[in-house]
Design an enzyme around this catalytic site. Structure first.
Site, PDB file in Angstrom:
ATOM      1  N   GLU A 168      64.815  79.619  97.473  1.00  0.00           N
ATOM      2  CA  GLU A 168      63.581  80.404  97.344  1.00  0.00           C
ATOM      3  C   GLU A 168      62.514  79.687  96.523  1.00  0.00           C
ATOM      4  O   GLU A 168      62.857  78.948  95.590  1.00  0.00           O
ATOM      5  CB  GLU A 168      63.904  81.700  96.589  1.00  0.00           C
ATOM      6  N   ASP A 169      61.247  79.936  96.831  1.00  0.00           N
ATOM      7  CA  ASP A 169      60.159  79.392  96.000  1.00  0.00           C
ATOM      8  C   ASP A 169      59.446  80.487  95.209  1.00  0.00           C
ATOM      9  O   ASP A 169      58.527  80.185  94.447  1.00  0.00           O
ATOM     10  CB  ASP A 169      59.116  78.660  96.857  1.00  0.00           C
TER      11      ASP A 169
HETATM   12 MG    MG Z   1      58.442  81.686  99.994  1.00  0.00          MG
END
Ligand code: MG
Ligand code: BG6
Length: 238
Positions: A168-169
Protein backbone atom coordinates in the site's frame (compact mmCIF):
# COMPACT_ATOMS: atom_id res chain seq x y z
CA UNK A 1 2.89 -18.67 6.88
CA UNK A 2 2.46 -16.04 4.18
CA UNK A 3 0.91 -17.43 0.98
CA UNK A 4 -0.38 -14.37 -0.85
CA UNK A 5 0.02 -10.70 -1.70
CA UNK A 6 -2.79 -8.14 -1.91
CA UNK A 7 -1.80 -5.12 -3.98
CA UNK A 8 -3.30 -1.67 -3.97
CA UNK A 9 -3.26 -0.20 -7.50
CA UNK A 10 -2.93 3.62 -7.53
CA UNK A 11 0.54 4.64 -6.36
CA UNK A 12 1.69 1.03 -5.85
CA UNK A 13 1.59 -0.61 -9.28
CA UNK A 14 0.87 2.39 -11.52
CA UNK A 15 1.67 6.06 -11.32
CA UNK A 16 -1.96 7.23 -11.32
CA UNK A 17 -1.99 8.99 -7.92
CA UNK A 18 -0.82 12.16 -9.71
CA UNK A 19 -3.82 11.96 -12.10
CA UNK A 20 -6.31 11.67 -9.22
CA UNK A 21 -4.57 14.70 -7.68
CA UNK A 22 -4.80 16.80 -10.85
CA UNK A 23 -8.48 15.99 -11.37
CA UNK A 24 -9.48 16.74 -7.75
CA UNK A 25 -7.40 19.91 -7.79
CA UNK A 26 -9.19 21.12 -10.93
CA UNK A 27 -12.58 20.44 -9.35
CA UNK A 28 -11.62 22.10 -6.06
CA UNK A 29 -10.43 25.13 -8.06
CA UNK A 30 -13.82 25.41 -9.78
CA UNK A 31 -15.56 25.23 -6.40
CA UNK A 32 -13.19 27.80 -4.87
CA UNK A 33 -11.71 25.33 -2.38
CA UNK A 34 -7.97 25.33 -1.60
CA UNK A 35 -6.43 21.95 -2.44
CA UNK A 36 -2.74 21.05 -2.23
CA UNK A 37 -0.48 18.06 -1.65
CA UNK A 38 -1.30 17.83 2.08
CA UNK A 39 -5.02 17.51 1.35
CA UNK A 40 -4.32 15.04 -1.47
CA UNK A 41 -2.30 12.78 0.85
CA UNK A 42 -5.48 12.33 2.94
CA UNK A 43 -7.43 11.19 -0.13
CA UNK A 44 -5.10 8.34 -1.11
CA UNK A 45 -6.99 5.06 -0.95
CA UNK A 46 -10.26 6.88 -0.27
CA UNK A 47 -13.26 6.20 -2.55
CA UNK A 48 -14.49 8.77 -5.08
CA UNK A 49 -17.56 9.73 -3.06
CA UNK A 50 -15.73 9.88 0.28
CA UNK A 51 -13.00 12.01 -1.38
CA UNK A 52 -15.60 14.49 -2.68
CA UNK A 53 -17.24 14.65 0.76
CA UNK A 54 -13.87 15.43 2.38
CA UNK A 55 -13.02 18.18 -0.13
CA UNK A 56 -16.43 19.80 0.32
CA UNK A 57 -16.06 19.63 4.11
CA UNK A 58 -12.61 21.30 3.90
CA UNK A 59 -14.29 24.12 1.94
CA UNK A 60 -17.20 24.29 4.38
CA UNK A 61 -19.60 23.40 1.55
CA UNK A 62 -22.44 20.92 1.11
CA UNK A 63 -24.09 20.09 -2.22
CA UNK A 64 -27.34 18.39 -3.17
CA UNK A 65 -27.01 14.79 -4.39
CA UNK A 66 -27.46 15.74 -8.08
CA UNK A 67 -24.48 18.11 -7.89
CA UNK A 68 -22.42 15.52 -6.04
CA UNK A 69 -23.12 13.11 -8.91
CA UNK A 70 -22.19 15.82 -11.42
CA UNK A 71 -18.79 16.44 -9.79
CA UNK A 72 -18.00 12.74 -9.37
CA UNK A 73 -18.74 12.20 -13.09
CA UNK A 74 -16.78 15.29 -14.13
CA UNK A 75 -13.76 14.45 -11.93
CA UNK A 76 -13.74 10.92 -13.33
CA UNK A 77 -13.91 12.19 -16.93
CA UNK A 78 -10.87 14.41 -16.28
CA UNK A 79 -9.08 11.49 -14.61
CA UNK A 80 -9.81 9.22 -17.60
CA UNK A 81 -8.42 11.87 -19.98
CA UNK A 82 -5.11 11.58 -18.12
CA UNK A 83 -5.12 7.77 -18.03
CA UNK A 84 -6.21 7.29 -21.68
CA UNK A 85 -2.66 7.21 -23.00
CA UNK A 86 -1.17 5.00 -20.27
CA UNK A 87 1.06 2.12 -21.37
CA UNK A 88 3.37 -0.38 -19.67
CA UNK A 89 5.80 2.56 -19.30
CA UNK A 90 3.50 3.89 -16.54
CA UNK A 91 4.03 0.85 -14.33
CA UNK A 92 5.97 1.93 -11.23
CA UNK A 93 9.63 0.85 -10.84
CA UNK A 94 10.04 -2.83 -9.98
CA UNK A 95 6.29 -3.60 -9.92
CA UNK A 96 6.13 -5.90 -12.99
CA UNK A 97 9.24 -7.83 -11.96
CA UNK A 98 7.94 -8.22 -8.40
CA UNK A 99 4.57 -9.55 -9.61
CA UNK A 100 6.32 -11.98 -11.96
CA UNK A 101 8.74 -13.20 -9.27
CA UNK A 102 5.98 -13.50 -6.65
CA UNK A 103 3.89 -15.56 -9.05
CA UNK A 104 6.88 -17.78 -9.93
CA UNK A 105 7.67 -18.23 -6.22
CA UNK A 106 4.17 -19.66 -5.76
CA UNK A 107 2.44 -16.75 -4.00
CA UNK A 108 -1.20 -16.01 -4.83
CA UNK A 109 -1.84 -12.46 -5.99
CA UNK A 110 -4.95 -10.30 -5.59
CA UNK A 111 -5.86 -6.69 -6.22
CA UNK A 112 -7.39 -4.67 -3.36
CA UNK A 113 -8.20 -1.25 -4.81
CA UNK A 114 -10.83 1.38 -4.01
CA UNK A 115 -10.91 2.43 -7.67
CA UNK A 116 -13.79 1.70 -10.02
CA UNK A 117 -11.31 2.14 -12.91
CA UNK A 118 -8.86 -0.51 -11.67
CA UNK A 119 -9.45 -3.35 -14.15
CA UNK A 120 -9.25 -1.33 -17.41
CA UNK A 121 -6.06 0.33 -16.12
CA UNK A 122 -4.45 -3.01 -15.17
CA UNK A 123 -5.34 -4.30 -18.63
CA UNK A 124 -4.01 -1.19 -20.38
CA UNK A 125 -0.60 -1.44 -18.70
CA UNK A 126 -0.39 -5.22 -19.20
CA UNK A 127 -0.53 -6.39 -15.56
CA UNK A 128 -4.00 -7.98 -15.38
CA UNK A 129 -2.74 -11.50 -16.16
CA UNK A 130 -0.68 -11.68 -12.96
CA UNK A 131 -3.80 -11.58 -10.77
CA UNK A 132 -5.52 -14.67 -9.33
CA UNK A 133 -8.35 -12.47 -7.97
CA UNK A 134 -9.40 -8.84 -8.04
CA UNK A 135 -11.45 -6.68 -5.67
CA UNK A 136 -12.10 -3.06 -6.60
CA UNK A 137 -14.42 -0.12 -5.95
CA UNK A 138 -17.21 -1.86 -7.87
CA UNK A 139 -17.16 -4.79 -5.42
CA UNK A 140 -16.97 -3.01 -2.06
CA UNK A 141 -18.49 0.28 -0.98
CA UNK A 142 -16.78 0.83 2.38
CA UNK A 143 -13.70 3.00 1.87
CA UNK A 144 -10.25 2.18 3.32
CA UNK A 145 -9.42 2.23 6.28
CA UNK A 146 -12.34 -0.19 6.39
CA UNK A 147 -10.66 -3.60 5.90
CA UNK A 148 -13.36 -5.14 3.68
CA UNK A 149 -11.49 -4.72 0.37
CA UNK A 150 -8.59 -6.82 1.70
CA UNK A 151 -10.75 -9.32 3.59
CA UNK A 152 -12.69 -9.93 0.38
CA UNK A 153 -9.40 -10.30 -1.55
CA UNK A 154 -8.16 -12.94 0.93
CA UNK A 155 -11.51 -14.73 0.74
CA UNK A 156 -11.29 -14.85 -3.07
CA UNK A 157 -7.76 -16.29 -2.82
CA UNK A 158 -9.03 -18.81 -0.27
CA UNK A 159 -6.49 -17.56 2.27
CA UNK A 160 -6.74 -16.52 5.92
CA UNK A 161 -5.91 -12.86 6.71
CA UNK A 162 -2.70 -13.86 8.57
CA UNK A 163 -1.48 -15.55 5.36
CA UNK A 164 -1.49 -12.24 3.42
CA UNK A 165 0.82 -9.28 2.88
CA UNK A 166 -0.77 -6.01 1.78
CA UNK A 167 1.27 -3.58 -0.36
CA UNK A 168 0.00 0.00 0.00
CA UNK A 169 1.03 3.63 -0.53
CA UNK A 170 -1.77 5.18 1.57
CA UNK A 171 -2.04 5.60 5.35
CA UNK A 172 -5.72 4.59 5.07
CA UNK A 173 -4.66 1.41 3.24
CA UNK A 174 -2.04 0.46 5.84
CA UNK A 175 -4.68 0.91 8.55
CA UNK A 176 -7.10 -1.26 6.56
CA UNK A 177 -4.44 -3.99 6.26
CA UNK A 178 -3.74 -3.96 10.00
CA UNK A 179 -7.46 -3.99 10.82
CA UNK A 180 -7.76 -7.02 8.52
CA UNK A 181 -5.02 -8.80 10.52
CA UNK A 182 -2.48 -8.79 7.67
CA UNK A 183 1.17 -7.79 7.30
CA UNK A 184 1.52 -4.29 5.83
CA UNK A 185 4.28 -3.17 3.45
CA UNK A 186 4.23 0.57 2.77
CA UNK A 187 5.63 2.16 -0.36
CA UNK A 188 6.63 5.82 -0.12
CA UNK A 189 7.91 8.09 2.63
CA UNK A 190 8.30 6.36 6.05
CA UNK A 191 6.93 9.41 7.90
CA UNK A 192 3.67 9.20 5.90
CA UNK A 193 3.18 5.49 6.77
CA UNK A 194 4.27 5.10 10.41
CA UNK A 195 1.98 2.10 11.09
CA UNK A 196 3.44 -0.12 8.33
CA UNK A 197 5.58 -3.13 9.31
CA UNK A 198 8.15 -1.82 6.83
CA UNK A 199 8.31 1.04 4.31
CA UNK A 200 10.28 0.94 1.03
CA UNK A 201 10.57 3.62 -1.67
CA UNK A 202 9.33 1.13 -4.30
CA UNK A 203 9.48 -2.57 -5.21
CA UNK A 204 12.67 -2.29 -7.26
CA UNK A 205 15.16 -5.09 -6.60
CA UNK A 206 12.96 -6.76 -3.93
CA UNK A 207 12.87 -10.56 -3.79
CA UNK A 208 9.37 -11.66 -2.65
CA UNK A 209 10.57 -14.54 -0.43
CA UNK A 210 13.23 -12.46 1.35
CA UNK A 211 10.79 -9.59 1.79
CA UNK A 212 8.20 -11.90 3.34
CA UNK A 213 10.81 -13.37 5.73
CA UNK A 214 11.86 -9.86 6.78
CA UNK A 215 8.24 -8.73 7.33
CA UNK A 216 7.52 -11.83 9.42
CA UNK A 217 10.58 -11.12 11.60
CA UNK A 218 9.55 -7.48 12.08
CA UNK A 219 5.95 -8.41 12.91
CA UNK A 220 7.11 -11.02 15.46
CA UNK A 221 9.46 -8.48 17.07
CA UNK A 222 6.68 -5.85 17.23
CA UNK A 223 4.37 -8.46 18.77
CA UNK A 224 6.90 -9.42 21.48
CA UNK A 225 7.57 -5.75 22.26
CA UNK A 226 3.82 -5.16 22.66
CA UNK A 227 3.57 -8.20 24.97
CA UNK A 228 6.53 -6.99 27.07
CA UNK A 229 4.91 -3.56 27.39
CA UNK A 230 1.75 -5.23 28.74
CA UNK A 231 3.57 -7.48 31.30
CA UNK A 232 4.61 -5.65 34.50
CA UNK A 233 8.38 -6.02 35.04
CA UNK A 234 9.49 -8.12 38.06
CA UNK A 235 12.97 -6.58 38.02
CA UNK A 236 12.10 -3.05 39.03
CA UNK A 237 14.35 -1.67 41.79
CA UNK A 238 12.54 -1.65 45.15
MG1 MG B 1 -2.89 3.81 -3.50
C1 BG6 C 1 -7.89 4.83 -4.90
C2 BG6 C 1 -7.15 6.16 -5.04
O1 BG6 C 1 -7.09 3.79 -5.34
O2 BG6 C 1 -9.09 4.86 -5.68
C3 BG6 C 1 -8.05 7.31 -4.68
O3 BG6 C 1 -6.03 6.14 -4.17
C4 BG6 C 1 -9.33 7.25 -5.51
O4 BG6 C 1 -7.36 8.51 -4.93
C5 BG6 C 1 -10.00 5.90 -5.32
O5 BG6 C 1 -10.23 8.29 -5.11
C6 BG6 C 1 -11.27 5.76 -6.17
O6 BG6 C 1 -10.90 5.76 -7.53
P1 BG6 C 1 -11.90 5.92 -8.74
O7 BG6 C 1 -11.03 5.57 -9.93
O8 BG6 C 1 -13.00 4.92 -8.55
O9 BG6 C 1 -12.41 7.31 -8.74
Amino acid sequence: MIRGFLFDLDGVLVDTAKFHFLAWQRMAGELGIAFGHDENEQLKGVSRRASLEKILAWGGQTLPEAEMEHWMTTKNAWYLEHTASMTSADVLPGASEFLRNAHQAGYLIALGSASKNALPILEKVGLLNFFDATVDGNDVTASKPDPSVFLEGARKLNLQPHECVVVEDAAAGIEAALRAGMLALGLGAPEALPQAHRVLPDLQGQDPRSLVADLETRAAAAHSAADRAKTPSTNLPS
